[in-house]
Design a protein around this motif. Structure first.
Motif, short mmCIF file in Angstrom:
data_model
loop_
_atom_site.label_atom_id
_atom_site.label_comp_id
_atom_site.label_asym_id
_atom_site.label_seq_id
_atom_site.Cartn_x
_atom_site.Cartn_y
_atom_site.Cartn_z
N UNK A 211 0.84 -1.20 0.00
CA UNK A 211 0.00 0.00 0.00
C UNK A 211 0.87 1.24 0.00
N UNK A 212 1.93 1.17 0.77
CA UNK A 212 2.79 2.34 0.89
C UNK A 212 4.19 1.88 1.29
N UNK A 213 5.18 2.69 0.93
CA UNK A 213 6.55 2.36 1.32
C UNK A 213 7.34 3.64 1.44
N UNK A 214 8.29 3.61 2.34
CA UNK A 214 9.26 4.70 2.41
C UNK A 214 10.65 4.10 2.27
N UNK A 215 11.48 4.77 1.48
CA UNK A 215 12.87 4.34 1.29
C UNK A 215 13.75 5.53 1.62
N UNK A 216 14.59 5.39 2.63
CA UNK A 216 15.39 6.52 3.11
C UNK A 216 16.87 6.12 3.12
N UNK A 217 17.70 6.97 2.53
CA UNK A 217 19.10 6.61 2.30
C UNK A 217 20.05 7.44 3.17
N UNK A 218 21.04 6.76 3.76
CA UNK A 218 22.12 7.42 4.50
C UNK A 218 23.40 7.35 3.69
N UNK A 219 24.22 8.38 3.80
CA UNK A 219 25.52 8.44 3.09
C UNK A 219 25.37 8.28 1.58
N UNK A 220 24.24 8.70 1.06
CA UNK A 220 24.01 8.55 -0.38
C UNK A 220 23.72 9.89 -1.05
#
Lengths: 289, 171
Positions: A211-220
């Motif tokens: 239904x929903x997703x979050x994708x969060x990036x570190x050091x990118x």
């Protein structure tokens, strides 16, 4: 090792701390766990005229669930206090695990979640998982307070929107529909290493539909960043290995990593794809892990 | 706020109490005095070592209210009123702690520079978790760098101490 001189202050309340920051102006730096501030002072990157220690503000060391609001975590909560919090372990194990893997036991006993956020470095381990969990923060000053989504707090490497005179008081993780979340960090050694790349995700599953997703990036990128293209692509789709791989490719294409001693931009971009795919799979299969 | 005393040259010092190894010690320190230095230079507790001085190596590890911390990244004034255990406080009544005995018997000490911090990290682990697994031991000492031993004997020593034996298993 040389340690610059400064005036030391230990306010007893948050109000008193804010008043001190107003009075002292730009010469003052807030001291919480000290693992970043004292480090910077020792290596000559910071020489504040005044240190305003928050050590007496015990109210900012608590983690509690407030009905209708969510889990509220004081900014002085140490990484190990997050790791060992029964409340957090039961609801969002992904956050205690991220806190646990961020540094050595010693540093995890000293460093605080507030410091990890306010420093604003793109390799910090807690902001990605907190943003994946849609956390908001409360900044307090003598003029009042403001609340904002954590993701709006960062706007450049070591640059945040915090104003002179403001103190980060607490972080709220709202009650939410997300069924799973995780943070996967890739470091050059298994313990105590900064992230070459880290990926946090949260997913809201309905059967085998995302239904929903979050994708969060570190050091990118210069700041912690959401891979919104990958999120948009995933929304409403039925999961498959191909889908998750494609989401990884999209996150990779959106990322803006730099070359550094810990990894080349090309290597990091590749890692973003791999870790995004793995993190999604883990959050889908294992819930908050 | 600890009591501040300003001398005739205008230098401000703070009167703080550190509860070190069971004794309350009152010391006069400048705001910028690092806890490692106060323990070593003011209280003669030189078992706490100075390595990287930046929170990477763990040789300055002490227990603060029972938890391992890097004393090099802590101001002495911040520790005012807290309970501190240094390596000198681990042996009791003239007897070494089981971890110390075990480390000697396992030849887990080479140059010895990391040893005080290593013992304190292990001590905190066994207090919290008396029967750890090998990964748990490795994790607990991950913030204590040893450049001599390769860690194998250290891990074996801590595991042996947790099992109530301080002599090495036959190899």
């Amino acid at each position: 090792m040389y340690m610059p001189d400064f005036e030391y202050h230990t306010p007893e309340t948050l109000t008193e701390a804010c008043a001190l920051l107003d009075e002292l102006g730009e010469k003052a730096t807030v001291l919480a766990g000290g693992t970043d501030v004292l480090h910077k002072m020792k290596v000559g990157k910071l020489a504040p005229g005044h240190l305003v220690s928050l050590k007496n503000l015990d109210d900012l060391r608590t983690i509690s669930h407030e009905p209708g609001r969510g889990i509220v975590m004081g900014a002085l909560t140490s990484h190990n206090a997050i790791y060992t919090s029964r409340l957090l372990q039961e609801r969002y194990l992904s956050l205690p695990m991220a806190a646990h893997t961020m540094a050595s036991n010693q540093i995890c006993n000293m460093g605080t979640v507030g410091g990890n956020i306010v420093n604003g470095v793109p390799s910090a381990d807690l902001p990605p998982i907190l943003i994946a969990l849609n956390a908001s923060i409360r900044l307090v000053s003598s003029n009042g307070e403001r609340t904002m989504p954590l993701e709006d707090f960062f706007h450049g490497s070591a640059e945040t929107v915090i104003n002179q005179g403001e103190i980060l008081a607490d972080i709220t993780i709202p009650d939410q529909p997300a069924t799973g979340s995780t943070y996967i960090k890739f470091g050059l050694r298994r313990s105590g290493a900064l992230a070459v790349v880290g990926v946090a995700v949260s997913v809201t599953m309905d059967g085998d539909t995302l239904q929903d997703a979050r994708v969060v990036l570190a050091s990118a990128a210069p700041t912690v960043m959401r891979a919104r293209g990958a999120e948009d692509f995933l929304r409403g789709k039925k999961i498959s290995d191909e889908l998750l791989a494609e989401a990884g490719d999209r996150a990779s294409a959106e990322s803006r990593p730099r070359d550094s001693i810990r990894g080349s931009a090309e290597y990091r971009r590749n890692l973003v794809g791999v870790l995004t795919k793995r993190a999604l799979r883990k959050a889908i299969d294992e819930g908050h892990a | 706020m600890p009591q501040a005393i300003t001398d005739k040259d205008g230098v401000k010092r703070y009167l703080i109490t550190l509860n070190v190894n069971g004794d309350a010690k009152t010391v006069l320190v400048k705001g910028n005095a690092i806890l490692t230095n106060v323990l070593r230079d003011e209280l003669d507790l030189t078992g706490t070592k100075k390595g990287c001085e930046l929170g990477d190596c763990g040789s300055c590890t002490i227990l603060l209210d029972g938890k391992p911390v890097d004393s090099c990244l802590m101001l002495a004034v911040e520790a005012d009123g807290r309970e501190i255990t240094t390596i000198e406080g681990v042996a009791a009544n003239g007897r070494l702690d089981a971890i110390q005995e075990s480390m000697i018997n396992h030849a887990a000490v080479q140059c010895g520079y990391c040893t005080p911090g290593m013992v304190l990290s292990a001590k905190a682990l066994l207090t919290r978790n008396p029967h750890p697994t090998e990964p748990e031991v490795r994790e607990a000492i991950a913030g204590n760098l040893c450049r001599c031993t390769g860690y194998v004997h250290i891990v074996e020593a801590v595991l042996a101490a947790s099992q109530g034996r301080t002599a090495p298993a036959d190899h």
